[in-house]
Design a protein around this motif. Structure first.
Motif, PDB file in Angstrom:
ATOM      1  N   ALA A 104      33.793  37.408  27.040  1.00  0.00           N
ATOM      2  CA  ALA A 104      32.373  37.340  27.425  1.00  0.00           C
ATOM      3  C   ALA A 104      32.179  37.054  28.913  1.00  0.00           C
ATOM      4  CB  ALA A 104      31.650  36.301  26.576  1.00  0.00           C
ATOM      5  N   GLU A 105      33.005  37.652  29.778  1.00  0.00           N
ATOM      6  CA  GLU A 105      32.806  37.490  31.216  1.00  0.00           C
ATOM      7  C   GLU A 105      31.437  38.004  31.663  1.00  0.00           C
ATOM      8  OE1 GLU A 105      37.344  38.172  30.971  1.00  0.00           O
ATOM      9  OE2 GLU A 105      35.548  38.678  29.820  1.00  0.00           O
ATOM     10  N   ALA A 106      30.946  39.060  31.025  1.00  0.00           N
ATOM     11  CA  ALA A 106      29.650  39.625  31.420  1.00  0.00           C
ATOM     12  C   ALA A 106      28.543  38.585  31.276  1.00  0.00           C
ATOM     13  CB  ALA A 106      29.336  40.864  30.585  1.00  0.00           C
ATOM     14  N   LEU A 107      28.586  37.815  30.214  1.00  0.00           N
ATOM     15  CA  LEU A 107      27.578  36.769  30.017  1.00  0.00           C
ATOM     16  C   LEU A 107      27.703  35.692  31.087  1.00  0.00           C
ATOM     17  CD1 LEU A 107      25.289  35.539  28.394  1.00  0.00           C
ATOM     18  CD2 LEU A 107      27.005  34.519  26.859  1.00  0.00           C
ATOM     19  N   LEU A 108      28.925  35.279  31.400  1.00  0.00           N
ATOM     20  CA  LEU A 108      29.126  34.277  32.447  1.00  0.00           C
ATOM     21  C   LEU A 108      28.578  34.771  33.781  1.00  0.00           C
ATOM     22  CD1 LEU A 108      32.739  32.876  31.834  1.00  0.00           C
ATOM     23  CD2 LEU A 108      30.563  31.721  31.394  1.00  0.00           C
ATOM     24  N   LEU A 109      28.883  36.006  34.144  1.00  0.00           N
ATOM     25  CA  LEU A 109      28.429  36.547  35.420  1.00  0.00           C
ATOM     26  C   LEU A 109      26.909  36.665  35.460  1.00  0.00           C
ATOM     27  CD1 LEU A 109      31.230  39.198  35.817  1.00  0.00           C
ATOM     28  CD2 LEU A 109      30.828  37.296  37.397  1.00  0.00           C
ATOM     29  N   SER A 110      26.298  37.005  34.345  1.00  0.00           N
ATOM     30  CA  SER A 110      24.843  37.083  34.280  1.00  0.00           C
ATOM     31  C   SER A 110      24.207  35.720  34.521  1.00  0.00           C
ATOM     32  CB  SER A 110      24.425  37.634  32.911  1.00  0.00           C
ATOM     33  OG  SER A 110      23.019  37.694  32.788  1.00  0.00           O
ATOM     34  N   VAL A 111      24.765  34.693  33.900  1.00  0.00           N
ATOM     35  CA  VAL A 111      24.250  33.327  34.087  1.00  0.00           C
ATOM     36  C   VAL A 111      24.503  32.852  35.515  1.00  0.00           C
ATOM     37  CG1 VAL A 111      24.570  30.922  33.394  1.00  0.00           C
ATOM     38  CG2 VAL A 111      24.425  32.714  31.655  1.00  0.00           C
ATOM     39  N   ALA A 112      25.693  33.116  36.033  1.00  0.00           N
ATOM     40  CA  ALA A 112      26.018  32.683  37.390  1.00  0.00           C
ATOM     41  C   ALA A 112      25.082  33.321  38.408  1.00  0.00           C
ATOM     42  CB  ALA A 112      27.463  33.027  37.721  1.00  0.00           C
ATOM     43  N   GLY A 145      34.211  30.635  41.395  1.00  0.00           N
ATOM     44  CA  GLY A 145      35.547  30.960  40.902  1.00  0.00           C
ATOM     45  C   GLY A 145      35.543  31.258  39.421  1.00  0.00           C
ATOM     46  N   LEU A 146      35.893  32.485  39.058  1.00  0.00           N
ATOM     47  CA  LEU A 146      35.929  32.917  37.661  1.00  0.00           C
ATOM     48  C   LEU A 146      37.368  33.100  37.201  1.00  0.00           C
ATOM     49  CD1 LEU A 146      34.553  34.169  35.074  1.00  0.00           C
ATOM     50  CD2 LEU A 146      34.753  36.383  36.234  1.00  0.00           C
ATOM     51  N   LYS A 147      37.724  32.460  36.092  1.00  0.00           N
ATOM     52  CA  LYS A 147      38.989  32.739  35.402  1.00  0.00           C
ATOM     53  C   LYS A 147      38.688  33.707  34.267  1.00  0.00           C
ATOM     54  CE  LYS A 147      40.678  30.951  31.738  1.00  0.00           C
ATOM     55  NZ  LYS A 147      41.302  32.117  31.046  1.00  0.00           N
ATOM     56  N   PRO A 148      39.240  34.920  34.306  1.00  0.00           N
ATOM     57  CA  PRO A 148      38.924  35.888  33.253  1.00  0.00           C
ATOM     58  C   PRO A 148      39.585  35.544  31.916  1.00  0.00           C
ATOM     59  CG  PRO A 148      39.792  36.950  35.249  1.00  0.00           C
ATOM     60  CD  PRO A 148      40.084  35.495  35.356  1.00  0.00           C
ATOM     61  N   SER A 149      39.218  36.315  30.917  1.00  0.00           N
ATOM     62  CA  SER A 149      39.881  36.225  29.618  1.00  0.00           C
ATOM     63  C   SER A 149      41.337  36.652  29.737  1.00  0.00           C
ATOM     64  CB  SER A 149      39.198  37.152  28.604  1.00  0.00           C
ATOM     65  OG  SER A 149      37.868  36.782  28.371  1.00  0.00           O
ATOM     66  N   ARG A 150      42.164  36.109  28.881  1.00  0.00           N
ATOM     67  CA  ARG A 150      43.561  36.554  28.823  1.00  0.00           C
ATOM     68  C   ARG A 150      43.598  38.059  28.546  1.00  0.00           C
ATOM     69  NH1 ARG A 150      46.148  33.121  24.722  1.00  0.00           N
ATOM     70  NH2 ARG A 150      46.254  31.610  26.441  1.00  0.00           N
ATOM     71  N   GLY A 151      44.354  38.784  29.364  1.00  0.00           N
ATOM     72  CA  GLY A 151      44.480  40.222  29.179  1.00  0.00           C
ATOM     73  C   GLY A 151      43.436  41.048  29.902  1.00  0.00           C
ATOM     74  N   ARG A 152      42.496  40.384  30.606  1.00  0.00           N
ATOM     75  CA  ARG A 152      41.457  41.146  31.311  1.00  0.00           C
ATOM     76  C   ARG A 152      42.017  41.813  32.568  1.00  0.00           C
ATOM     77  NH1 ARG A 152      37.311  43.184  29.396  1.00  0.00           N
ATOM     78  NH2 ARG A 152      36.384  41.230  28.651  1.00  0.00           N
ATOM     79  N   THR A 153      42.861  41.100  33.307  1.00  0.00           N
ATOM     80  CA  THR A 153      43.444  41.653  34.533  1.00  0.00           C
ATOM     81  C   THR A 153      44.965  41.727  34.379  1.00  0.00           C
ATOM     82  OG1 THR A 153      43.470  39.434  35.529  1.00  0.00           O
ATOM     83  CG2 THR A 153      41.576  40.839  36.014  1.00  0.00           C
ATOM     84  N   PRO A 154      45.630  42.613  35.107  1.00  0.00           N
ATOM     85  CA  PRO A 154      47.069  42.847  34.911  1.00  0.00           C
ATOM     86  C   PRO A 154      47.934  41.734  35.483  1.00  0.00           C
ATOM     87  CG  PRO A 154      46.261  44.207  36.701  1.00  0.00           C
ATOM     88  CD  PRO A 154      45.047  43.553  36.093  1.00  0.00           C
ATOM     89  N   CYS A 155      49.128  41.567  34.902  1.00  0.00           N
ATOM     90  CA  CYS A 155      50.083  40.589  35.429  1.00  0.00           C
ATOM     91  C   CYS A 155      51.435  41.231  35.730  1.00  0.00           C
ATOM     92  CB  CYS A 155      50.251  39.414  34.478  1.00  0.00           C
ATOM     93  SG  CYS A 155      50.935  39.820  32.872  1.00  0.00           S
ATOM     94  N   GLY A 156      51.560  42.541  35.598  1.00  0.00           N
ATOM     95  CA  GLY A 156      52.843  43.211  35.812  1.00  0.00           C
ATOM     96  C   GLY A 156      52.930  43.892  37.167  1.00  0.00           C
ATOM     97  N   PRO A 157      54.012  44.606  37.437  1.00  0.00           N
ATOM     98  CA  PRO A 157      55.071  44.940  36.466  1.00  0.00           C
ATOM     99  C   PRO A 157      56.237  43.954  36.424  1.00  0.00           C
ATOM    100  CG  PRO A 157      55.418  46.178  38.468  1.00  0.00           C
ATOM    101  CD  PRO A 157      54.166  45.373  38.687  1.00  0.00           C
ATOM    102  N   VAL A 158      56.258  42.962  37.307  1.00  0.00           N
ATOM    103  CA  VAL A 158      57.414  42.060  37.346  1.00  0.00           C
ATOM    104  C   VAL A 158      57.478  41.211  36.096  1.00  0.00           C
ATOM    105  CG1 VAL A 158      58.504  40.176  38.604  1.00  0.00           C
ATOM    106  CG2 VAL A 158      57.427  42.039  39.863  1.00  0.00           C
ATOM    107  N   SER A 159      56.334  40.723  35.619  1.00  0.00           N
ATOM    108  CA  SER A 159      56.321  39.860  34.434  1.00  0.00           C
ATOM    109  C   SER A 159      55.327  40.394  33.420  1.00  0.00           C
ATOM    110  CB  SER A 159      55.948  38.428  34.826  1.00  0.00           C
ATOM    111  OG  SER A 159      54.682  38.404  35.447  1.00  0.00           O
TER     112      SER A 159
END
Length: 478
Positions: free
Chosen positions: A452-460, A189-203
């Motif tokens: 730095a999600e790329a680094l996390l995925l590389s380690v995982a 389970g990966l939680k991305p950085s804030r702003g990496r994936t969309p949260c709209g258009p409702v909010s």
């Protein structure tokens, strides 16, 4: 390979997509496999609370000619990612009968990738719990142990993926809601950085920027490819994570090289790490060192007590808004026939906060990013427990309690290692490296600097190759 030889229930999304591309099975057959799996395990697990059989047929009829995951079935959590025309309950009795009128941007990107949404997953009311035991739908059960919590708030998603219903499912994470259920069910389970994936258009943001959207998966590469498919900038977004020149899937295939990894095994919030969790963390650290990395002790640099209060204030303020909005939309009173008692209490507290109180809480949460920047000046990553405890017995986090303060205090304590990443906006992941003495999954958390999600995925992926977990299956599975 024949359809008979292809094992849908143990395949990840990329394997299912490849089987479809190779003609081993059709998109319709893949979707039929998902519904057959729901029929087999959902009467026990209660992971899927809405089956979208007609909508799935409509999606199959409109599949794009190409798509990296064309025909692969998946599930949505029954809250943020609205699917036009489908019911959305938010896990709340007051919202029964509510229907979404537009697609969430995440759903639009799923459709473009060729994914087929086959249903909605169980969740606590308004996702405000780290267990999934709502009054509306009843508890989602952990396929590893029916008496233990599946975690939350993306608990139905975790149960479904762990049991082989779908290869991955959507989840969101505001204080650990992807990582905790992943840890409890042996998933990645990966939680991305804030702003990496969309949260709209409702909010424009959820819980003041604490919440991020992604998936719970059985393989690292599925998480990586889903990040590639959903991470393009959303028009009008409040936050934009740093651009990644290389694909996340490519990053998962790249060795990270020797790293300096900080080990956190305690917090200044007053809660002890259970002995089996501590032992699992120590074993995981030893495994990490066999991969050529250096593990050194570090400490969280933020004030955990102050941060827990700030996160509580933000959750309470947004719970007040959500309760008010649902009550107004559905024309119902705010009472315990329509809402969980702990959320009524949280909403009342949220209403008591002034604007300056909420801004002060946001400031305290955002300052956590600077504290982590100091930690990352000396190490490349940080590793810690996901939670200080093993999956807890059902009923531990009781949303029907009249004592909302004790409830939210227990949630903050159990998420003491996860909610700081939400406050800081940094990426973090739960890797299913360990198990308890009696076989319960124990995830190990890794945190990285912002973007730095790329680094996390590389380690995982390096861990997955060396210490694979795919052969582990829960007692309840499709």
């Amino acid at each position: 390979m024949s359809l008979h030889a292809f094992d849908y229930a143990t395949s990840d999304a990329m394997s299912v997509a490849q089987a479809i591309a190779d003609g081993v099975l059709t998109p319709s057959e893949a979707v039929a496999e998902a519904f057959a799996a729901i029929d087999r395990v959902n009467p026990v697990l209660n992971a899927v609370i809405l089956e979208m059989r007609d909508a799935a047929q409509d999606q199959l009829a409109a599949l794009p000619e190409t798509g990296p995951l064309r025909g692969v079935p998946t599930l949505l959590k029954d809250d943020c990612p609205s699917f036009a025309g489908a019911a959305m309950s938010y896990g709340c009795r007051a919202a029964r009968g509510n229907v979404s009128h537009q697609d969430h941007e995440i759903v639009s990107r799923y459709r473009a990738a060729g994914l087929v949404v086959v249903g909605k997953t169980n969740l606590p009311e308004m996702s405000c719990n780290i267990a999934t035991e709502p009054t509306l739908h009843g508890p989602a059960l952990n396929p590893w142990s029916l008496s233990r919590s599946v975690g939350g708030s993306s608990g139905g998603a975790a149960a479904a993926v762990a049991a082989g219903v779908v290869p991955f499912a959507y989840g969101n994470d505001g204080a650990g809601s992807i990582r905790i259920p992943s840890s409890n069910t042996g998933l990645f389970g990966l939680k991305p950085s804030r702003g990496r994936t969309p949260c709209g258009p409702v909010s424009s943001e959820n819980w003041g920027g604490l919440v991020c959207h992604h998936v719970l998966t059985r393989s690292v590469r599925d998480s990586a490819v889903m990040l590639d498919l959903t991470s393009a900038q959303e028009p009008g977004s409040l936050y934009v994570a740093p651009f990644e020149a290389q694909s996340f899937l490519a990053a998962a295939g790249r060795r990270p090289g020797p790293l300096r990894i900080g080990l956190v095994d305690r917090s200044d919030l007053d809660i002890a790490v259970e002995p089996q969790v501590r032992a699992a963390l120590e074993r995981a650290a030893a495994r990490i060192e066999t991969l050529g990395h250096k593990v050194v002790p570090v400490s969280f640099a933020h004030d955990s007590v102050a941060l827990a209060q700030a996160v509580t204030d933000l959750i309470a303020a947004y719970t007040a808004i959500e309760v008010d909005d649902i009550a107004l939309e559905m024309s119902c009173p705010v009472d315990d026939l329509h809402f969980e008692p702990v959320n009524i209490g949280l909403a009342e507290y949220g209403h008591s906060l002034g604007g300056t109180d909420v801004l002060r809480a946001r400031g305290r949460a955002n300052a956590t990013s600077r504290a982590f920047a100091g930690v990352f000046a000396g190490v490349d990553l940080v590793m810690s427990p996901v939670t200080p405890c093993l999956p807890q017995p059902l009923g531990t986090f009781d949303v029907r309690s009249s004592d909302w303060k004790t409830f939210i205090g227990s949630v903050m304590a159990a998420s003491v290692f996860t909610h700081p990443a939400n406050a800081a906006g940094i990426p973090a992941m739960s890797v299913p490296m360990e198990q308890s003495d009696d076989g319960l999954p124990i995830g190990i958390q890794f945190l990285a600097p912002y973007g730095a999600e790329a680094l996390l995925l590389s380690v995982a992926a390096e861990i997955e190759r060396t210490y694979p977990w795919s052969q582990r299956r829960p007692s309840i599975h499709a």
